[in-house]
Write a protein that holds these residues in place. Structure first.
Motif, PDB file in Angstrom:
ATOM      1  N   ASN A 187     101.012  -4.442  46.917  1.00 59.49           N
ATOM      2  CA  ASN A 187      99.869  -3.702  47.417  1.00 59.49           C
ATOM      3  C   ASN A 187      98.608  -4.321  46.812  1.00 59.49           C
ATOM      4  O   ASN A 187      98.664  -5.400  46.229  1.00 59.49           O
TER       5      ASN A 187
ATOM      6  N   HIS B 260      98.350  -1.560  53.086  1.00 60.70           N
ATOM      7  CA  HIS B 260      96.978  -1.197  52.730  1.00 60.70           C
ATOM      8  C   HIS B 260      96.225  -2.331  52.048  1.00 60.70           C
ATOM      9  O   HIS B 260      95.113  -2.119  51.537  1.00 60.70           O
TER      10      HIS B 260
ATOM     11  N   GLN C 150     101.141   7.943  39.017  1.00 65.70           N
ATOM     12  CA  GLN C 150     101.301   9.314  39.482  1.00 65.70           C
ATOM     13  C   GLN C 150     100.521  10.253  38.573  1.00 65.70           C
ATOM     14  O   GLN C 150     100.213   9.905  37.436  1.00 65.70           O
TER      15      GLN C 150
ATOM     16  N   THR D 274     108.312  18.444  46.494  1.00 67.38           N
ATOM     17  CA  THR D 274     107.505  17.314  46.969  1.00 67.38           C
ATOM     18  C   THR D 274     106.558  16.797  45.886  1.00 67.38           C
ATOM     19  O   THR D 274     105.981  15.721  46.031  1.00 67.38           O
TER      20      THR D 274
ATOM     21  N   CYS E 296     103.723  17.849  45.272  1.00 73.00           N
ATOM     22  CA  CYS E 296     102.333  18.017  45.686  1.00 73.00           C
ATOM     23  C   CYS E 296     101.884  19.390  45.185  1.00 73.00           C
ATOM     24  O   CYS E 296     102.445  20.411  45.602  1.00 73.00           O
TER      25      CYS E 296
ATOM     26  N   GLY F 291      96.876  15.086  45.531  1.00 75.08           N
ATOM     27  CA  GLY F 291      97.801  14.414  46.441  1.00 75.08           C
ATOM     28  C   GLY F 291      99.220  14.269  45.946  1.00 75.08           C
ATOM     29  O   GLY F 291     100.085  13.818  46.690  1.00 75.08           O
TER      30      GLY F 291
ATOM     31  N   LEU G 213     102.377  12.666  44.679  1.00 79.21           N
ATOM     32  CA  LEU G 213     102.857  11.279  44.706  1.00 79.21           C
ATOM     33  C   LEU G 213     102.187  10.455  45.792  1.00 79.21           C
ATOM     34  O   LEU G 213     102.283   9.224  45.780  1.00 79.21           O
ATOM     35  N   ASP G 214     101.532  11.112  46.739  1.00 78.38           N
ATOM     36  CA  ASP G 214     100.868  10.387  47.822  1.00 78.38           C
ATOM     37  C   ASP G 214      99.484   9.960  47.357  1.00 78.38           C
ATOM     38  O   ASP G 214      98.467  10.568  47.676  1.00 78.38           O
ATOM     39  N   THR G 215      99.439   8.869  46.591  1.00 82.02           N
ATOM     40  CA  THR G 215      98.185   8.437  45.981  1.00 82.02           C
ATOM     41  C   THR G 215      97.300   7.649  46.942  1.00 82.02           C
ATOM     42  O   THR G 215      96.202   7.226  46.563  1.00 82.02           O
ATOM     43  N   HIS G 216      97.755   7.425  48.178  1.00 83.02           N
ATOM     44  CA  HIS G 216      96.922   6.765  49.188  1.00 83.02           C
ATOM     45  C   HIS G 216      96.229   7.772  50.108  1.00 83.02           C
ATOM     46  O   HIS G 216      95.598   7.390  51.082  1.00 83.02           O
ATOM     47  N   LYS G 217      96.331   9.037  49.755  1.00 82.76           N
ATOM     48  CA  LYS G 217      95.825  10.103  50.624  1.00 82.76           C
ATOM     49  C   LYS G 217      94.374  10.465  50.307  1.00 82.76           C
ATOM     50  O   LYS G 217      93.578  10.712  51.211  1.00 82.76           O
TER      51      LYS G 217
END
Length: 322
Positions: free
Chosen positions: A169, A198, A255, A271, A273, A296, A298-302
């Motif tokens: 990435n 990304h 994270q 999840t 979150c 976010g 674990l969704d650190t691209h959000k």
């Protein structure tokens, strides 16, 4: 220990979003304190020295303070200086290098905030700690060796060395390109079959060409499985490949500090979150809010600076409405 201090809001984290929350509180006439375990904008400080942001400077602005740069996109050094100047402009009330140990509500419904230096009380608490402090580990033999890092800063350290970069990435690609240009022999180990989706559009052709020309080796559909002082083992589709190695730069991602969120009493489902109201940013605990990328999970691209600056306004509005 200092004498106990009481505030309308205590903000944990002096990143851009924590600072934005402080500015909103200041402009609303609310008393506040930012508590930060490291330096001002600690995560940005720990970014690679030559990193360029994906966003334009306007999207990184907080408090209406203009972020002026002659470049199309600002770099890490410009951002660190910008946020320092913002803290100075608003004379923000910030305690740096002070780690928060615990938060809990007392019998009167007031938050007790205990740090390594003092005890505080507050009617409301905002957690704006980001996600950069806890790296995702590979959990392989040798990961604890001194030559392994999950934080890449300056390519000069790796000049003329055998370097393995784990991940493809933005952070992994930047590390591979920069160390290659300092004379390192670079091998990228990529779990998937391609570069990350990304990767910055102006960087992707560069790394693709370096791989095509054989100047950077890329092992796709592969995993690092063991690290030793002078070599590493890589599981490739063709079997185990052992190569000489001096340094491993493990850009495996990060994270939020989930253990800290749990300790504060914030609900974390499977999840991971955190539970919060998307209209007010309030968690399952009344008066305890989340702001910024920590929301976010674990969704650190959000979530990024540009799309979570609004959290500050939402939180302070809800506090005023109550």
């Amino acid at each position: 220990m200092k004498n106990q201090n009481n505030y309308d809001i205590i903000i944990i984290g002096a990143g851009p979003i924590g600072m934005a929350c402080a500015i909103e509180a200041l402009q609303a006439g609310l008393s506040y304190l930012i508590i930060e375990k490291g330096a001002l904008v600690n995560s940005l400080f720990n970014y690679p020295v030559f990193m360029t942001f994906f966003s334009t400077s306007q999207k990184l602005e907080i408090g209406g303070a203009p972020f002026v740069t002659i470049n199309p996109k600002p770099n890490r050094n410009e951002a660190v200086e910008y946020y320092r100047r913002v803290a100075e402009k608003f004379d923000l009330n910030i305690n740096l290098f002070e780690r928060v140990n615990q938060i809990y509500k007392n019998g009167e419904g007031i938050f007790e905030v205990q740090t390594v230096k003092a005890n505080y009380t507050a009617s409301n608490v905002i957690v704006a700690t980001g996600f950069y402090d806890v790296p995702l580990l590979m959990n392989i033999p040798g990961e604890d060796l001194a030559k392994v890092t999950h934080y890449y800063k300056d390519p000069h350290l790796y000049a003329f060395q055998n370097v393995v970069v784990v991940g493809a990435n933005n952070s992994g690609v930047d590390a591979a390109l920069e160390t290659y240009r300092k004379g390192a022999n670079v091998t990228m180990v990529v779990r998937s079959g391609d570069l990350g989706p990304h990767v910055k559009y102006w960087v992707r052709p560069d790394i693709q060409n370096r791989i095509k020309e054989g100047e950077v080796t890329a092992l796709f559909n592969s995993e690092l499985v063991e690290i030793r002082e002078g070599e590493v083992d890589i599981q490739t589709p063709e079997g185990i490949k052992t190569i000489p190695n001096d340094f491993v730069i493990a850009m495996t991602g990060y994270q939020p500090d989930f253990s800290m969120l749990r300790q504060f009493g914030i609900d974390l489902p499977e999840t991971l979150c955190p539970v919060y109201n998307e209209e007010t940013m309030e968690t399952n605990i009344k008066g305890l809010y989340l702001a910024g990328v920590v929301c976010g999970g674990l969704d650190t691209h959000k979530l990024f600076i540009e799309n979570s600056r609004v959290h500050a306004e939402m939180i302070v509005k809800n506090i005023l409405d109550n």
